[in-house]
Design a protein around this motif. Structure first.
Motif, short mmCIF file in Angstrom:
data_model
loop_
_atom_site.label_atom_id
_atom_site.label_comp_id
_atom_site.label_asym_id
_atom_site.label_seq_id
_atom_site.Cartn_x
_atom_site.Cartn_y
_atom_site.Cartn_z
N ALA A 160 0.84 -1.20 0.00
CA ALA A 160 0.00 0.00 0.00
C ALA A 160 0.87 1.25 0.00
O ALA A 160 0.59 2.23 -0.71
N ARG A 161 1.93 1.24 0.79
CA ARG A 161 2.82 2.40 0.87
C ARG A 161 3.44 2.70 -0.50
O ARG A 161 3.47 3.85 -0.95
N LEU A 162 3.91 1.67 -1.17
CA LEU A 162 4.52 1.87 -2.48
C LEU A 162 3.51 2.36 -3.50
O LEU A 162 3.82 3.19 -4.36
N ARG A 163 2.27 1.87 -3.39
CA ARG A 163 1.22 2.30 -4.34
C ARG A 163 0.90 3.78 -4.18
O ARG A 163 0.83 4.52 -5.16
N VAL A 164 0.72 4.22 -2.94
CA VAL A 164 0.35 5.62 -2.76
C VAL A 164 1.51 6.55 -3.10
O VAL A 164 1.30 7.66 -3.62
N LEU A 165 2.73 6.13 -2.83
CA LEU A 165 3.88 6.96 -3.19
C LEU A 165 4.01 7.10 -4.70
O LEU A 165 4.45 8.13 -5.21
N ALA A 166 3.61 6.06 -5.43
CA ALA A 166 3.71 6.09 -6.89
C ALA A 166 2.59 6.87 -7.54
O ALA A 166 2.79 7.53 -8.57
N GLU A 167 1.38 6.84 -6.94
CA GLU A 167 0.21 7.38 -7.65
C GLU A 167 -0.60 8.41 -6.89
O GLU A 167 -1.37 9.15 -7.50
N HIS A 168 -0.46 8.47 -5.57
CA HIS A 168 -1.41 9.26 -4.78
C HIS A 168 -0.70 10.19 -3.79
O HIS A 168 -0.94 10.15 -2.59
N THR A 169 0.16 11.05 -4.32
CA THR A 169 0.82 12.05 -3.48
C THR A 169 0.17 13.41 -3.71
O THR A 169 -0.48 13.65 -4.74
N TYR A 170 0.37 14.32 -2.76
CA TYR A 170 -0.16 15.67 -2.93
C TYR A 170 0.57 16.42 -4.04
O TYR A 170 0.01 17.35 -4.63
N THR A 171 1.77 16.01 -4.36
CA THR A 171 2.46 16.60 -5.52
C THR A 171 1.67 16.33 -6.79
O THR A 171 1.46 17.22 -7.62
#
Length: 364
Positions: free
Chosen positions: A330-341
């Motif tokens: 989950a951590r890797l998924r959100v870092l790849a696709e779901h950041t505030y950037t």
């Protein structure tokens, strides 16, 4: 470009679930060149429960919760290129939006940013005289932090020029793995304030699961639960400051997400807690809602459940190793696709489209 952003609170998460969203979005917007001023009223004891001091990436104006304070703060909108009125500011919301529409410069964009769109749409459907019905005609765009097509189509039906979801996300500088903290040790943890459209679902998903697993340690964080009847294995700890959210999420075998009634019924509305937990590498169990697969994959990056019995089954099926593996994916998924950037880039694209549309209309 200068943004004047009027919301509930940037400085305090006390009875203010939007704080994480505001902080992540506005810091990311500042990093791509926007000059942001955030306006919040001195109401609900939030200034006495600050989680952060005014940051260097955003100017914060705290105004008195009075007619005079509201008028002074709203008048500053005249200097902005983009004026944003968020839902749920907490003090005279309708009057504030009227003032901002009045003071917004002709050249500027006027946006309504709804952080609780399903509830707002329900209010509009039930109140033909709601001020927002007439205010929407003066607004260039509605942004929401969730909702997908049901929310977009709902706002268009009520007369919005357009509506674009800017979903919740994670800022890895704020939400990341940390060592477990004995204060938050548990088998299953849930963090959420007690609200009328959440309480029944907390009973269904969390308290029922606790009653089914009396040997398991359950931890409940959030304001308002002090007088709630609970199973003996539930420990309620009250408000959890933002600075402790990583430790809260990293100290349990699994973390539970429970959508509010309106969010669950509308779907496509992941709470900030989803991304906070995922960013910390926590194993997340969530109530099932439409659109979940856009953000996390069931069985690999998240575990979904339809009621307390299934929550209990998911928890009983977890080993420490499996929980860690789910949390890491989950951590890797959100870092790849779901950041505030990524969300800030989406906002910038929306603004460019609005300005191009305005220029074309002016040239006709």
């Amino acid at each position: 470009m200068k943004i004047a952003f009027y919301g509930s609170s940037l400085l305090s998460s006390y009875w203010n679930g939007a704080a994480t969203y505001y902080r992540g979005m506005l810091r990311a917007l500042s990093e791509i060149g926007y000059d942001v001023t955030f306006y919040e009223s001195d109401a609900f004891d939030r200034q006495q429960h600050r989680d952060i001091e005014p940051p260097d990436w955003c100017r914060v104006v705290v105004y008195e919760a009075s007619a005079e304070g509201l008028a002074r703060a709203a008048a500053e909108a005249r200097d902005a290129d983009i004026v944003v009125k968020a839902s749920g500011c907490g003090y005279e919301d309708d009057a504030l939006l009227d003032l901002l529409i009045r003071h917004c410069a002709e050249r500027a964009l006027m946006l309504f940013w709804d952080v609780d769109a399903p509830a707002t749409l329900a209010e509009l459907a039930g109140a033909p005289d709601h001020p927002l019905h007439r205010q929407l005609a003066r607004i260039d765009m509605v942004l929401t932090y969730g909702g997908g097509d049901p929310v977009v189509n709902g706002y268009r039906r009520f007369g919005a020029a357009d509506c674009v979801p800017i979903y919740n996300a994670v800022d890895p500088r704020d939400h990341h793995p940390v060592p477990p903290d004995p204060r938050f040790a548990a088998d299953l943890s849930f963090l959420g304030n007690r609200l009328p459209d959440r309480e029944t679902r907390v009973e269904l998903f969390f308290l029922d699961a606790a009653a089914r697993l009396p040997q398991r340690r359950m931890l409940l964080g959030g304001s308002g639960w002090g007088d709630k009847a609970m199973p003996a294995n539930v420990r309620a700890i009250g408000h959890v400051p933002t600075a402790d959210h990583n430790a809260f999420n990293c100290s349990a075998l699994a973390v539970l997400n429970i959508s509010r009634d309106s969010m669950a019924s509308m779907g496509f509305s992941p709470a900030t807690r989803v991304f906070e937990a995922a960013g910390a590498g926590a194993c997340l169990i969530t109530d099932d809602w439409a659109g979940l697969d856009l953000f996390l994959k069931d069985g690999e990056e998240v575990l979904k459940a339809r009621d307390g019995q299934e929550v209990a089954e998911r928890l009983e099926g977890l080993t420490t190793e499996r929980a860690r593996a789910i949390g890491e994916r989950a951590r890797l998924r959100v870092l790849a696709e779901h950041t505030y950037t990524a969300r800030a880039d989406r906002f910038a694209a929306v603004i460019r489209t609005l300005l191009q549309r305005r220029n074309l209309e002016a040239a006709e």
